[in-house]
Motif scaffolding. Structure first.
Motif, mmCIF file in Angstrom:
data_model
loop_
_atom_site.group_PDB
_atom_site.id
_atom_site.type_symbol
_atom_site.label_atom_id
_atom_site.label_comp_id
_atom_site.label_asym_id
_atom_site.label_seq_id
_atom_site.Cartn_x
_atom_site.Cartn_y
_atom_site.Cartn_z
ATOM 1 N N UNK A 155 0.894 -1.075 -0.104
ATOM 2 C CA UNK A 155 -0.202 -0.024 0.009
ATOM 3 C C UNK A 155 0.846 1.183 0.080
ATOM 4 N N UNK A 156 2.134 1.093 -0.103
ATOM 5 C CA UNK A 156 2.991 2.397 -0.313
ATOM 6 C C UNK A 156 3.299 3.118 0.967
ATOM 7 N N UNK A 157 2.661 2.652 2.249
ATOM 8 C CA UNK A 157 2.866 3.077 3.410
ATOM 9 C C UNK A 157 4.304 2.899 3.970
ATOM 10 N N UNK A 158 4.934 1.746 3.835
ATOM 11 C CA UNK A 158 6.293 1.528 4.042
ATOM 12 C C UNK A 158 6.986 1.485 2.823
ATOM 13 N N UNK A 159 8.160 1.984 2.663
ATOM 14 C CA UNK A 159 8.914 1.712 1.158
ATOM 15 C C UNK A 159 10.161 0.969 1.509
ATOM 16 N N UNK A 160 10.621 0.045 0.736
ATOM 17 C CA UNK A 160 11.931 -0.455 0.853
ATOM 18 C C UNK A 160 12.815 0.531 0.010
ATOM 19 N N UNK A 161 13.866 0.978 0.703
ATOM 20 C CA UNK A 161 14.771 2.031 0.220
ATOM 21 C C UNK A 161 16.151 1.101 -0.430
ATOM 22 N N UNK A 174 23.106 -14.299 -1.057
ATOM 23 C CA UNK A 174 22.081 -15.392 -1.225
ATOM 24 C C UNK A 174 22.394 -16.673 -0.501
ATOM 25 N N UNK A 175 21.202 -16.939 0.410
ATOM 26 C CA UNK A 175 21.529 -18.159 0.957
ATOM 27 C C UNK A 175 21.879 -18.227 2.224
ATOM 28 N N UNK A 176 22.560 -17.078 2.522
ATOM 29 C CA UNK A 176 23.378 -16.850 3.910
ATOM 30 C C UNK A 176 22.821 -15.578 4.658
ATOM 31 N N UNK A 177 22.961 -14.563 4.332
ATOM 32 C CA UNK A 177 22.514 -13.396 5.034
ATOM 33 C C UNK A 177 22.223 -12.132 3.880
ATOM 34 N N UNK A 178 21.206 -11.267 4.725
ATOM 35 C CA UNK A 178 20.320 -10.115 3.764
ATOM 36 C C UNK A 178 20.418 -8.884 4.660
ATOM 37 N N UNK A 179 20.227 -7.829 4.077
ATOM 38 C CA UNK A 179 20.010 -6.608 4.773
ATOM 39 C C UNK A 179 19.089 -5.865 3.979
ATOM 40 N N UNK A 180 18.169 -5.414 4.631
ATOM 41 C CA UNK A 180 16.791 -4.588 3.946
ATOM 42 C C UNK A 180 16.358 -3.371 4.772
ATOM 43 N N UNK A 181 16.660 -2.107 4.014
ATOM 44 C CA UNK A 181 16.530 -0.951 4.855
ATOM 45 C C UNK A 181 14.828 -0.383 4.384
ATOM 46 N N UNK A 182 14.183 -0.027 5.475
ATOM 47 C CA UNK A 182 12.777 0.411 5.018
ATOM 48 C C UNK A 182 12.474 1.625 5.899
ATOM 49 N N UNK A 183 11.660 2.542 5.286
ATOM 50 C CA UNK A 183 11.265 3.475 5.833
ATOM 51 C C UNK A 183 9.695 3.874 5.840
ATOM 52 N N UNK A 184 8.958 4.153 6.917
ATOM 53 C CA UNK A 184 7.730 4.443 6.978
ATOM 54 C C UNK A 184 7.176 6.050 6.728
ATOM 55 N N UNK A 185 6.244 6.060 5.839
ATOM 56 C CA UNK A 185 5.836 7.274 5.744
ATOM 57 C C UNK A 185 4.285 7.749 6.713
ATOM 58 N N UNK A 186 4.134 6.891 7.525
ATOM 59 C CA UNK A 186 3.199 6.938 8.551
ATOM 60 C C UNK A 186 3.787 6.969 10.052
ATOM 61 N N UNK A 242 8.842 -3.218 12.893
ATOM 62 C CA UNK A 242 8.080 -4.093 13.270
ATOM 63 C C UNK A 242 7.156 -4.465 12.391
ATOM 64 N N UNK A 243 6.683 -3.699 11.462
ATOM 65 C CA UNK A 243 5.623 -4.266 10.475
ATOM 66 C C UNK A 243 6.270 -5.274 9.690
ATOM 67 N N UNK A 244 7.507 -5.110 9.217
ATOM 68 C CA UNK A 244 7.997 -6.189 8.292
ATOM 69 C C UNK A 244 8.302 -7.448 9.185
ATOM 70 N N UNK A 245 8.803 -7.234 10.345
ATOM 71 C CA UNK A 245 8.961 -8.565 11.288
ATOM 72 C C UNK A 245 7.856 -9.294 11.580
ATOM 73 N N UNK A 246 6.525 -8.588 11.804
ATOM 74 C CA UNK A 246 5.207 -9.154 11.683
ATOM 75 C C UNK A 246 5.011 -9.692 13.412
#
Length: 540
Positions: free
Chosen positions: A225-231, A237-249, A256-260
């Motif tokens: 819904x574009x409330x949170x954006x993946x920047x 691959x298969x080992x580890x990853x990092x993802x940066x997110x920002x909330x516009x609300x 927390x929203x991405x973790x669930x």
């Protein structure tokens, strides 16, 4: 095999069956049949004739016709396929250039070789139509996730049934420890769709960083819904990853929203990626803050950013060094991919040693050039003075603010600094003249004698030579080769000339030489400023 009334309807039935199987337009199959029959007829009547076949879409009757085109007398090249206006009067009442004379000819009896050739033409045309249909269907689905079924494995590459077509998952696009068997279901990211003459057209991936981003989009409604954006996304691959997110609300925590709830959302992504560990990081516009977040779980003491070099230095406590670097450099490598900067990590002890070395170097510089004792030199360095020019031309009040400095001491220091600089300038001018530097370069405003000497030693001795230089050749820069950033040394880099200053100097020289119209240069500058203002407004 003659085309008789008994098998006329079979042509239509065959076309319908092939079109249904290949999911293409039946008319395309009939056109392929017409072309194959025409080619067979040419082999029977002669390749120099223009034979065309028309299959009735209702009855299946194939009509064979010989076509001759009316051309000017001097343009006749093929007497079997062309007629002059005079010759055409025997067939047409008022022939004009470009008209066609059509004569029906008897259907051909297809021999074994001709039938085989016709079959090959039909298969080729059907294959081309099928590939065009597949490309048109998937070209707009690039960058999305698709579910498929593994059909077979070829040399380590998987051929995947993706519905109305096939895709290929290359060996290097698979997560390392994954293995699949025929009929296994698989979820992939459509990395590219290309129109290829042969081979696959839909290229799939499970290692692409955007695959993980799309998986999060499926699991987290706020991202969809574009409330949170993946920047930004970075993966090993298969080992580890990092993802940066920002909330516009402000009321929604992006991490927390991405973790669930109890990690349900992120766990669904982890399971799809074969247990790949994922660090979810809050994105921040401030590079230093963002980097501190990206290097989690390591703690960071200090961050120093070098914008010109595109590098960043991170100081961590001694006991945090291995955690910050990660196993085989994984943590710092992913953080570097996430931020787009080269990261140098050092311990607090290493950073302290470097600062002490710089302090000692500058202290020695002032002691040698100004003929002062160590304590006074250390006072100057402690107050932030880094070179003689700062001492020589700074406001005297800044020197007087140093404890123990009176007007006499400050005046003497500045006099010594200026004398030393003037002596160095004189020597630099003598060296430059000895190397053959032209007066045009000496008279050019913006270059010090030491700069001119450095240019002369590099073979730049006239204003024309200087005007041909690129800004990075003067100020230095960075290039990327095979994924590695490489330093390019600049002729004037040791004089702290920035890329913008180097570009201004070079463009000024070109204007003076008449190579560049100053009005055009001013227009380009104004346009650049307008673009910059527009970008700032957009960001705001």
């Amino acid at each position: 095999m003659a085309i008789t009334s008994a098998n006329q309807l079979e042509l239509l039935q065959t076309a319908e069956a092939v079109a249904r199987e290949k999911m293409i337009d039946p008319d395309l199959v009939i056109q392929a049949m017409e072309e194959s029959l025409a080619r067979a007829a040419k082999s029977r009547y002669g390749s120099e004739l223009d034979i065309r076949v028309k299959i009735d879409r209702k009855t299946g009757r194939a009509t064979f016709a010989r076509i001759r085109t009316v051309v000017a007398d001097e343009e006749v090249e093929n007497h079997h396929a062309q007629l002059t206006v005079k010759q055409a009067k025997s067939y047409l009442s008022d022939p004009q250039i470009g008209d066609e004379v059509i004569d029906e000819v008897p259907p051909v009896d297809l021999g074994r070789i001709a039938a085989q050739s016709a079959k090959q033409v039909i298969l080729q045309k059907v294959r081309e139509a099928e590939r065009d249909r597949q490309y048109d269907e998937f070209k707009d689905r690039k960058g999305t996730i698709i579910n498929g079924v593994v059909k077979r494995e070829e040399y380590g590459n998987l051929i995947v049934d993706i519905g109305r077509g096939e895709g290929i998952l290359r060996r290097n696009e698979k997560i390392g420890r994954e293995s699949y068997r025929p009929n296994d279901r698989i979820r992939c990211y459509i990395k590219d769709v290309r129109r290829e003459a042969r081979g696959p057209q839909v290229f799939l991936s499970r290692t692409d960083p955007q695959f993980m981003a799309e998986l999060f989009k499926m699991e987290v409604p706020e991202i969809y819904d574009n409330i949170i954006e993946i920047k930004a996304v970075a993966r090993d691959p298969g080992s580890r990853a990092k993802i940066a997110v920002i909330s516009y609300d402000n009321s929604i925590d992006p991490v927390g929203a991405c973790v669930g709830m109890r990690g349900s959302r992120v766990q669904a992504v982890v399971n799809e990626l074969q247990g790949e560990k994922i660090d979810i990081i809050p994105w921040n516009q401030d590079q230093a803050t963002f980097l501190v977040n990206a290097l989690q779980p390591a703690e960071v003491s200090k961050v120093v950013i070098d914008d010109d070099a595109g590098k960043i230095e991170v100081v961590v406590p001694d006991e945090q060094l291995s955690l910050a670097i990660g196993r085989r450099g994984q943590n710092v490598r992913l953080a570097s991919q996430l931020t787009g900067l080269d990261i140098d990590i050092m311990t607090e002890a290493e950073e302290s040693a470097r600062r002490q070395a710089e302090f000692a170097e500058r202290t020695k510089l002032f002691m040698d050039t100004l003929d002062i004792d160590e304590m006074m030199a250390q006072l100057l360095v402690a107050e932030g003075f880094t070179n003689l020019e700062e001492v020589a031309y700074v406001e005297q009040d800044e020197l007087l603010s140093i404890d123990g400095f009176d007007e006499g001491t400050a005046g003497e220091l500045q006099a010594r600094a200026r004398d030393y600089i003037e002596e160095q300038n004189r020597k630099a001018i003598e060296t430059a003249r000895a190397l053959g530097v032209d007066d045009s370069l000496f008279n050019f405003e913006g270059l010090t004698p030491q700069m001119i000497e450095a240019l002369a030693k590099d073979g730049i001795k006239t204003l024309e030579d200087f005007a041909t230089c690129a800004d990075w050749e003067l100020a230095g820069g960075w290039t990327t080769e095979n994924g590695q950033r490489k330093k390019d040394d600049g002729v004037l880099e040791k004089f702290d000339v920035s890329l913008e200053e180097a570009q201004h100097l070079v463009m000024t020289a070109r204007v003076m030489l008449g190579w560049v119209d100053p009005t055009e240069l001013a227009t380009e500058t104004d346009d650049a400023e307008v673009d910059g203002d527009d970008e700032e407004e957009a960001e705001a």
